[in-house]
Motif scaffolding. Structure first.
Motif, short mmCIF file in Angstrom:
data_model
loop_
_atom_site.label_atom_id
_atom_site.label_comp_id
_atom_site.label_asym_id
_atom_site.label_seq_id
_atom_site.Cartn_x
_atom_site.Cartn_y
_atom_site.Cartn_z
N THR A 1 0.83 -1.19 0.00
CA THR A 1 0.00 0.00 0.00
C THR A 1 0.88 1.26 0.00
O THR A 1 1.93 1.28 0.63
CB THR A 1 -0.99 -0.03 1.19
OG1 THR A 1 -1.78 1.13 1.10
CG2 THR A 1 -0.28 -0.06 2.54
N GLY A 2 0.46 2.22 -0.79
CA GLY A 2 1.24 3.46 -0.89
C GLY A 2 2.42 3.35 -1.84
O GLY A 2 3.22 4.28 -1.95
N TYR B 1 -3.52 13.56 -13.81
CA TYR B 1 -2.40 14.42 -13.42
C TYR B 1 -1.38 14.39 -14.54
O TYR B 1 -1.41 13.49 -15.40
CB TYR B 1 -1.75 13.90 -12.14
CG TYR B 1 -2.66 13.90 -10.95
CD1 TYR B 1 -2.70 14.99 -10.08
CD2 TYR B 1 -3.50 12.82 -10.69
CE1 TYR B 1 -3.55 14.99 -8.98
CE2 TYR B 1 -4.35 12.82 -9.60
CZ TYR B 1 -4.37 13.91 -8.75
OH TYR B 1 -5.22 13.90 -7.67
P1 UTP Z 1 -0.81 5.53 -4.46
O1 UTP Z 1 -2.23 5.94 -4.28
O2 UTP Z 1 -0.31 5.49 -5.85
O3 UTP Z 1 -0.56 4.15 -3.73
O4 UTP Z 1 0.08 6.51 -3.61
P2 UTP Z 1 -1.12 2.70 -4.10
O5 UTP Z 1 0.04 1.87 -4.52
O6 UTP Z 1 -2.25 2.81 -5.04
O7 UTP Z 1 -1.60 2.21 -2.68
P3 UTP Z 1 -2.93 1.35 -2.31
O8 UTP Z 1 -2.61 -0.08 -2.54
O9 UTP Z 1 -4.07 1.86 -3.11
O10 UTP Z 1 -3.08 1.63 -0.86
C1 UTP Z 1 1.47 6.58 -3.75
C2 UTP Z 1 1.97 7.70 -2.88
O11 UTP Z 1 1.43 8.92 -3.32
C3 UTP Z 1 0.96 9.68 -2.24
C4 UTP Z 1 0.69 8.70 -1.13
O12 UTP Z 1 1.02 9.27 0.10
C5 UTP Z 1 1.60 7.53 -1.43
O13 UTP Z 1 2.78 7.65 -0.67
N1 UTP Z 1 -0.26 10.39 -2.64
C6 UTP Z 1 -1.33 9.70 -3.11
C7 UTP Z 1 -0.32 11.75 -2.55
O14 UTP Z 1 0.63 12.41 -2.13
N2 UTP Z 1 -1.46 12.42 -2.97
C8 UTP Z 1 -2.53 11.73 -3.45
O15 UTP Z 1 -3.55 12.37 -3.81
C9 UTP Z 1 -2.46 10.34 -3.53
#
Ligand code: UTP
Ligand code: MG
Length: 586
Positions: free
Chosen positions: A380-381, A395
């Motif tokens: 996640t993240g 974006y």
């Molecule tokens: P992601 O939203 O791409 O993670 O965020 P993910 O891999 O899909 O995670 P899951 O599985 O759905 O949980 C990647 C990074 O971008 C930041 C988040 O903090 C994360 O570290 N982020 C995400 C932002 O800064 N702003 C946002 O609007 C969304």
């Protein structure tokens, strides 16, 4: 945001030009209203002269028939003004409502096209306030202040001219009291305006708070967090009360100050005017007419100061609305439409961050051939959704290019590109409306037959027929009257109908029963067939069957390959698979 907003709040009159095209459409109403206003103003300017004549000629001359005639004429004129005012009020209301409806409509359409980034920064409740109260401020301007400004200036000039003509000495006495008025109108109005700005700002915070707690009501009740949210609301609401009280308290000085200056001038006029009547340099009619003028003199002054407030409010609203309209939409001008694509997708050295200071994706490159299924996996993240966000052009990358069929997606028209993308998110967006509208909103021309076909394909048709669900069945907000699995399948049907070339599936672990799970699997297989698909899944065997699995960690591509290749590597993917929540797929 707040400080930035208040710094930029000062509007210039030129900002109001955004209204011109809207008012122009109804300009006949505007001109008619001004004409009616002129009629009623001329009458109100003339009436005290009737009083003067009544006193000096008819009353002093014991001429009852003359008095009756004069009173009748005055009565007729008063009827004319009253009807003119009523008619004008209706015309202006129509003008205000209609032109502002058009503005609200444009604003809505514009807002729908703003880049997703815009919505990250501003709470929904605040935006709603923009669409309602800021627009209302402009409506008051169009429906009220514009005409009042023109006419009140006219009336004021007319009154002053006649007052000077009647008795310049009394006029000067009246005007010596002007400083009180100037104080009331400038100092107090400025304070009131500031207080009202705070009220609006605070009201938008209360709205934002309301919006959040209403849309999260299930979770709030589930966690029994009602009290916490109630406390939050109380704080904001109390601040609103305080801002409102400040505005009202300042306002409380306003009319009394104006009335005071009116009463003082009347007293002064009686005293000095009375003396001049006694020494014969003025007639009783002059005095009575003059007092009538002084009384009326304050009408347009009030009107003007009210108009001033409305203009200030409208300016603040106009600036905020303009700022929304000035937010760049994603589209560069004159881009070629994206031709029908086969679905080859390439990321070339993509670097990206939601905030340019904080890089979320580092130098990502990969290629997907048409028809392939790409699985994105990672903790996640890690950045999976971010990759998808870039592919959808929600974006823009900081560096690198995204090519589809060899064409840079940022060099082609957004609409024709997005039309070829299908998006199924973990929380399907279902809205209040019929099932039909919910399914075909990606392809408005779809027939009922096609919709049923799609429902059949995703395995919902049978269950729906059994429980007498038709395409006319109304979904409640967010589709709450359907199960989670059904909602997911409905969103599959929607994606099927729009027949996208690139399909994107971002879903986290959903808790559906085994039967639905099977259905989802089958539906998914049909959905993915023949399209380039990007799947973010934690639970589905789709990952195993993917043509390419990309393992993301901390914004980097850690590994890539097929399921077997990656397992054999015994690297990150193997570890992910060994961890509990991925156990089903390995
Ligand atoms: P992601 O939203 O791409 O993670 O965020 P993910 O891999 O899909 O995670 P899951 O599985 O759905 O949980 C990647 C990074 O971008 C930041 C988040 O903090 C994360 O570290 N982020 C995400 C932002 O800064 N702003 C946002 O609007 C969304
Ligand atoms: Mg995600």
């Amino acid at each position: 945001m707040t400080t930035q907003e208040s710094n930029q709040r000062e509007g210039k009159l030129r900002d109001l030009l955004i209204l011109v095209p809207y008012v122009k459409q109804h300009q006949l109403n505007l001109w008619l209203s001004i004409a009616l206003m002129i009629i009623s103003s001329v009458i109100s300017i003339a009436l005290p002269m009737f009083i003067r004549r009544a006193v000096d000629v008819h009353i002093m001359g014991y001429d009852l028939p003359g008095l009756l005639l004069l009173t009748s004429i005055a009565f007729g004129l008063i009827l004319v003004t009253t009807s003119a005012n009523i008619f004008r009020g209706r015309l202006m209301a129509k003008l205000g409502q209609n032109s502002i409806r058009a503005l609200r409509d444009d604003l809505f359409a514009y807002m729908q096209r703003l880049p997703v980034k815009f919505f990250d920064k501003i709470p929904v409740g605040k935006l709603i306030t923009r669409l309602t109260s800021d627009v209302d401020a402009l409506r008051d301007l169009v429906g009220n202040a514009i005409v009042s400004m023109v006419i009140d200036t006219l009336r004021l000039t007319g009154f002053l001219a006649l007052m000077f003509w009647l008795d310049w000495r009394l006029t000067l006495i009246t005007l010596t009291l002007a400083p009180i008025l100037v104080f009331a109108l400038t100092f107090l109005t400025a304070r009131i305006r500031k207080a009202e700005d705070q009220v609006r700002e605070q009201a938008s915070l209360v709205n934002a708070n309301l919006q959040e707690s209403i849309s999260g009501i299930r979770v709030i009740q589930g966690f029994q967090a009602e009290d916490y949210f109630h406390e939050q609301f109380k704080i904001e609401d109390y601040n609103l009360l305080r801002a409102g009280m400040r505005a009202v308290a300042t306002y409380a000085y306003f009319w009394p100050t104006i009335d005071l200056s009116w009463l003082l001038s009347t007293a002064a006029i009686f005293y000095f005017g009375g003396q001049w009547v006694m020494d014969g340099t003025a007639t009783p009619g002059d005095l009575v007419a003059f007092i009538a003028y002084t009384g009326q003199f304050f009408g347009p002054l009030r009107g003007l100061s009210q108009a001033y407030r409305i203009i200030q409010r409208a300016l603040a609203g106009a600036v905020r609305i303009k700022r929304i309209m000035a937010t760049e939409t994603e589209e560069k001008a004159n881009l070629n439409p994206m031709p029908r694509i086969t679905g080859k997708v390439e990321f070339e050295n993509i670097t990206f961050g939601y905030d340019p200071e904080e890089i979320v994706l580092h130098d990502i490159s990969f290629a997907a051939e048409p028809g392939q299924t790409i699985a994105l996996v990672g903790h996640t993240g890690a950045g999976k959704t971010s990759i998808i966000n870039l592919l959808c052009r929600f974006y823009n990358p900081i560096q690198g290019r995204i090519l589809v069929d060899g064409l840079d997606i940022h060099e082609h028209e957004l609409e024709s590109y997005r039309r070829q993308i299908g998006l199924v998110l973990q929380e399907p967006f279902l809205f209040s409306g019929t099932l039909r509208d919910n399914i075909r909103f990606g392809a408005p021309e779809a027939t009922d037959e096609q919709i049923w076909d799609a429902l059949e394909t995703v395995g919902l048709a049978e269950a729906f027929t059994k429980s007498r669900i038709t395409l006319d069945t109304i979904l409640t907000e967010r589709g709450a009257n359907f199960s989670t699995g059904q909602r997911q399948l409905i969103s599959f049907a929607r994606a099927l109908i729009s027949d996208p070339r690139i399909l994107i599936l971002d879903e986290a672990t959903a808790h559906v029963d085994t039967l639905t799970e099977q259905k989802v699997q089958q539906a998914l297989a049909k959905l993915l067939a023949g399209r380039t698909s990007f799947v973010i899944a934690h639970r589905l065997s789709t990952i195993r069957n993917a043509d390419l699995i990309i393992v993301i960690g901390d914004g980097h591509i850690l590994e890539r390959g097929t399921h077997e290749q990656l397992l054999a590597q015994k690297g990150e993917y193997w570890q992910l698979c060994s961890s509990q929540n991925m156990a089903q797929i390995c």
